[in-house]
Design a protein around this motif. Structure first.
Motif, PDB file in Angstrom:
ATOM      1  N   THR A   1       1.121  -2.765   2.562  1.00  0.00           N
ATOM      2  CA  THR A   1       0.583  -1.565   1.906  1.00  0.00           C
ATOM      3  C   THR A   1       0.150  -1.863   0.482  1.00  0.00           C
ATOM      4  OG1 THR A   1       2.082  -0.213   3.251  1.00  0.00           O
ATOM      5  CG2 THR A   1       1.048   0.847   1.352  1.00  0.00           C
ATOM      6  N   ARG A   2       0.933  -2.627  -0.231  1.00  0.00           N
ATOM      7  CA  ARG A   2       0.582  -3.012  -1.596  1.00  0.00           C
ATOM      8  C   ARG A   2      -0.699  -3.846  -1.607  1.00  0.00           C
ATOM      9  NH1 ARG A   2       5.555  -5.380  -4.153  1.00  0.00           N
ATOM     10  NH2 ARG A   2       5.048  -7.104  -2.758  1.00  0.00           N
ATOM     11  N   ASN A   3      -0.849  -4.733  -0.627  1.00  0.00           N
ATOM     12  CA  ASN A   3      -2.069  -5.529  -0.552  1.00  0.00           C
ATOM     13  C   ASN A   3      -3.295  -4.664  -0.222  1.00  0.00           C
ATOM     14  OD1 ASN A   3      -0.576  -7.797  -1.115  1.00  0.00           O
ATOM     15  ND2 ASN A   3      -0.418  -8.457   1.022  1.00  0.00           N
ATOM     16  N   SER A   4      -3.079  -3.631   0.583  1.00  0.00           N
ATOM     17  CA  SER A   4      -4.176  -2.693   0.866  1.00  0.00           C
ATOM     18  C   SER A   4      -4.621  -1.979  -0.405  1.00  0.00           C
ATOM     19  CB  SER A   4      -3.740  -1.671   1.917  1.00  0.00           C
ATOM     20  OG  SER A   4      -3.449  -2.297   3.145  1.00  0.00           O
ATOM     21  N   LEU A   5      -3.661  -1.599  -1.227  1.00  0.00           N
ATOM     22  CA  LEU A   5      -4.004  -0.983  -2.513  1.00  0.00           C
ATOM     23  C   LEU A   5      -4.778  -1.955  -3.397  1.00  0.00           C
ATOM     24  CD1 LEU A   5      -0.816   1.064  -3.540  1.00  0.00           C
ATOM     25  CD2 LEU A   5      -3.109   1.955  -3.062  1.00  0.00           C
ATOM     26  N   ALA A   6      -4.412  -3.224  -3.340  1.00  0.00           N
ATOM     27  CA  ALA A   6      -5.123  -4.226  -4.138  1.00  0.00           C
ATOM     28  C   ALA A   6      -6.582  -4.314  -3.720  1.00  0.00           C
ATOM     29  CB  ALA A   6      -4.440  -5.586  -4.000  1.00  0.00           C
ATOM     30  N   ILE A   7      -6.834  -4.316  -2.420  1.00  0.00           N
ATOM     31  CA  ILE A   7      -8.216  -4.373  -1.934  1.00  0.00           C
ATOM     32  C   ILE A   7      -8.991  -3.140  -2.372  1.00  0.00           C
ATOM     33  CG2 ILE A   7      -9.638  -4.376   0.142  1.00  0.00           C
ATOM     34  CD1 ILE A   7      -7.417  -5.982   1.509  1.00  0.00           C
ATOM     35  N   LEU A   8      -8.379  -1.975  -2.236  1.00  0.00           N
ATOM     36  CA  LEU A   8      -9.063  -0.727  -2.599  1.00  0.00           C
ATOM     37  C   LEU A   8      -9.403  -0.678  -4.083  1.00  0.00           C
ATOM     38  CD1 LEU A   8      -6.959   1.812  -0.488  1.00  0.00           C
ATOM     39  CD2 LEU A   8      -9.327   1.121  -0.081  1.00  0.00           C
ATOM     40  N   THR A   9      -8.556  -1.266  -4.926  1.00  0.00           N
ATOM     41  CA  THR A   9      -8.801  -1.239  -6.370  1.00  0.00           C
ATOM     42  C   THR A   9      -9.580  -2.456  -6.851  1.00  0.00           C
ATOM     43  OG1 THR A   9      -6.623  -2.250  -6.733  1.00  0.00           O
ATOM     44  CG2 THR A   9      -6.758   0.151  -6.836  1.00  0.00           C
ATOM     45  N   GLY A  10     -10.045  -3.292  -5.919  1.00  0.00           N
ATOM     46  CA  GLY A  10     -10.851  -4.438  -6.292  1.00  0.00           C
ATOM     47  C   GLY A  10     -10.084  -5.524  -7.012  1.00  0.00           C
ATOM     48  N   ARG A  11      -8.814  -5.710  -6.660  1.00  0.00           N
ATOM     49  CA  ARG A  11      -7.995  -6.729  -7.296  1.00  0.00           C
ATOM     50  C   ARG A  11      -7.424  -7.670  -6.244  1.00  0.00           C
ATOM     51  NH1 ARG A  11      -4.081  -3.020 -11.150  1.00  0.00           N
ATOM     52  NH2 ARG A  11      -5.703  -1.901 -12.301  1.00  0.00           N
ATOM     53  N   THR A  12      -6.912  -8.801  -6.725  1.00  0.00           N
ATOM     54  CA  THR A  12      -6.167  -9.684  -5.844  1.00  0.00           C
ATOM     55  C   THR A  12      -4.749  -9.131  -5.697  1.00  0.00           C
ATOM     56  OG1 THR A  12      -5.372 -11.076  -7.658  1.00  0.00           O
ATOM     57  CG2 THR A  12      -7.491 -11.660  -6.652  1.00  0.00           C
ATOM     58  N   PRO A  13      -4.069  -9.428  -4.591  1.00  0.00           N
ATOM     59  CA  PRO A  13      -2.681  -8.952  -4.421  1.00  0.00           C
ATOM     60  C   PRO A  13      -1.773  -9.369  -5.581  1.00  0.00           C
ATOM     61  CG  PRO A  13      -3.529  -9.751  -2.336  1.00  0.00           C
ATOM     62  CD  PRO A  13      -4.572 -10.085  -3.367  1.00  0.00           C
ATOM     63  N   ALA A  14      -1.961 -10.596  -6.076  1.00  0.00           N
ATOM     64  CA  ALA A  14      -1.107 -11.055  -7.174  1.00  0.00           C
ATOM     65  C   ALA A  14      -1.350 -10.258  -8.446  1.00  0.00           C
ATOM     66  CB  ALA A  14      -1.348 -12.539  -7.431  1.00  0.00           C
ATOM     67  N   ALA A  15      -2.624  -9.919  -8.712  1.00  0.00           N
ATOM     68  CA  ALA A  15      -2.941  -9.161  -9.923  1.00  0.00           C
ATOM     69  C   ALA A  15      -2.327  -7.771  -9.882  1.00  0.00           C
ATOM     70  CB  ALA A  15      -4.453  -9.074 -10.100  1.00  0.00           C
ATOM     71  N   LEU A  16      -2.375  -7.128  -8.713  1.00  0.00           N
ATOM     72  CA  LEU A  16      -1.804  -5.781  -8.614  1.00  0.00           C
ATOM     73  C   LEU A  16      -0.287  -5.820  -8.656  1.00  0.00           C
ATOM     74  CD1 LEU A  16      -2.296  -2.748  -8.185  1.00  0.00           C
ATOM     75  CD2 LEU A  16      -2.164  -3.169  -5.734  1.00  0.00           C
TER      76      LEU A  16
END
Length: 485
Positions: free
Chosen positions: A254-269
């Protein structure tokens, strides 16, 4: 004409009825009797929503534009703001708008003459085979050529009108992408809240079962219990423990999905996102207005309206292909035997030509193109009808879901309270020897199941609010959209 037709559609929505007919939309530009075939649908809009007692209040478009602020969750608000600024799909929609603008410019350019310039020089040498004499001659030419197909009957103007409508549709598609994106980020964030809450519930229940397991093991060591009770307690404890990795994996996804939606890498988010410890607050009330107001607010319906207008303009242009066309051409040139004479006014040559042509026989190409454009218009009508019906159903579903989920939450809260009390009583009675271990384990299992059901239902109720805001067309406003576009 496009603006007039768009206003007419809005007037129909204001009146509470949608009646679109091919004859109405094409009356302004019909050139052939082939448009006498009517294609329409007639859908009577309801005056109120079925799932609310009163919806006559005006739709609060100002609150709709930033509806996520009403959940009183700064982190969710920041995520949606970042997504609108950085989401790749939204940036792609902006590129589509720029493409539509360029295509509109191409169509507009066809209304103007084209101009071309050329300069050429040539030399010729002739040799006589009998006396070896040769002659040499040079010639120089410069010309300015112009050509223009006069839009005598407005055919090209219809293509420009179609491009205008297509551009307007792409802008509405961008706004609809904003609506969808904001709702998707909010729903994903609520899913994250649900998983973190469930993980906390499971860990608390695990601690309770571990405590029960210790008691059973002490009793076994004291000879007051047997190995069966001990193994049953261990199995129940490990069964709960096994849920933790699954929930932790769901949190990561779910956190990685949020990263994609906000245009970020999973690590950045991950470095910026704090796992929520509670759900956002549900909005106290929503001014849903009347159905006609909702249809005017939704960008997808506005896009469908413009798609109809574009299809109508292309059909009219295809009809006008049967009419004569006027072509003008002219040139101003200079021919000289020496380069220095190119500036001599006496070397100036000019000509002007005009031609009027009309199709006599083309093996049915124009007629077939008209049929194609007519069917595309019918498809645009049907898509518009489908969009309107889906919009009405989405609002009704969201309103009903909010009401039913709230009822379910009230019931589950009572059940969870009773299950918690039952667990405590079972533990006390087990210590007193009044009930067996299975009664305690069953009470703990029931409490965990009800707590998880309550958490899921709370997330669904909040998500129903999100879907209602989306169904009402919330998530964009005219001022910010115009600045972006």
């Amino acid at each position: 004409m496009i603006k007039q037709n768009h206003t007419s559609i809005q007037q129909f929505l204001s009146a509470g009825a949608i009646t679109l007919s091919l004859g109405w939309l094409t009356a302004c530009a019909t050139t052939s009797s082939s448009l006498e075939q009517k294609a329409h649908f007639d859908t009577q809009l309801p005056h109120t929503w079925q799932s609310v007692n009163s919806s006559q209040s005006t739709l609060d478009t100002a609150a709709l534009s930033r509806w996520w602020q009403r959940f009183d969750d700064p982190q969710m608000e920041a995520l949606i703001t970042d997504a609108i600024e950085k989401n790749p799909d939204l940036r792609s929609a902006l590129s589509t708008i720029r493409q539509a603008r360029a295509e509109r410019g191409l169509e507009s350019a066809e209304l103007w003459p084209s101009l071309a310039a050329s300069i050429a020089g040539s030399g010729t040498q002739t040799r006589d085979l009998n006396n070896s004499n040769s002659t040499h001659s040079d010639s120089y030419q410069a010309a300015l050529d112009a050509s223009w197909e006069v839009d005598l009957f407005g055919r090209q103007q219809q293509y420009v009108a179609a491009a205008d409508a297509a551009l307007a549709a792409s802008e509405e598609d961008y706004r609809q992408a904003q609506v969808t994106l904001a709702a998707e980020v909010a729903s994903t964030y609520l899913t994250l809240c649900s998983y973190t809450t469930q993980l906390d519930i499971v860990r608390q229940n695990l601690a309770t079962r571990e405590s029960t397991q210790e008691i059973v093991q002490w009793q076994e060591q004291a000879g007051e219990s047997d190995a069966l009770n001990s193994q049953q307690s261990i199995a129940a404890t490990e069964q709960v423990r096994a849920q933790i990795p699954e929930l932790e994996q769901s949190l990561v996804e779910t956190r990685n999905s949020l990263a994609i939606l906000t245009g970020r890498t999973p690590a950045a988010l991950q470095g910026q996102l704090q796992l929520p410890t509670s759900f956002p607050s549900a909005p106290a009330n929503i001014a849903v207005g009347i159905p006609a107001e909702t249809l005017r607010q939704r960008p997808d319906i506005r896009s469908s309206e413009n798609t109809i207008l574009a299809a109508q303009a292309r059909l009219t242009a295809a009809e006008r292909s049967r009419l004569p066309s006027l072509n003008l051409s002219g040139s101003i040139g200079i021919e000289a035997l020496q380069a220095g004479d190119l500036l001599d006014p006496q070397s100036l040559i000019s000509n002007l030509a005009a031609g009027l042509s009309a199709p006599l026989w083309d093996a049915g190409r124009i007629r077939r193109n008209i049929e194609v454009q007519n069917e595309l218009l019918q498809q645009a009508y049907l898509e518009y009808e489908n969009t309107v019906l889906n919009a009405l159903a989405e609002v009704e579903n969201a309103l009903s879901s909010i009401d039913k989920r709230n009822q379910q939450i009230t019931t589950l809260q009572r059940a969870c309270e009773a299950a918690q009390n039952a667990t405590q009583l079972a533990q006390l009675q087990y210590k007193a020897g009044e009930v067996d271990l299975l009664t305690v384990l069953d009470a703990q299992r029931t409490e965990l199941s009800l707590d998880q059901s309550l958490t899921s239902t709370q997330a669904e109720a909040l998500n129903a609010h999100v879907q209602l805001y989306k169904a009402l067309g919330g998530g964009w406003d005219t001022s910010s959209a115009n600045e972006t576009l």
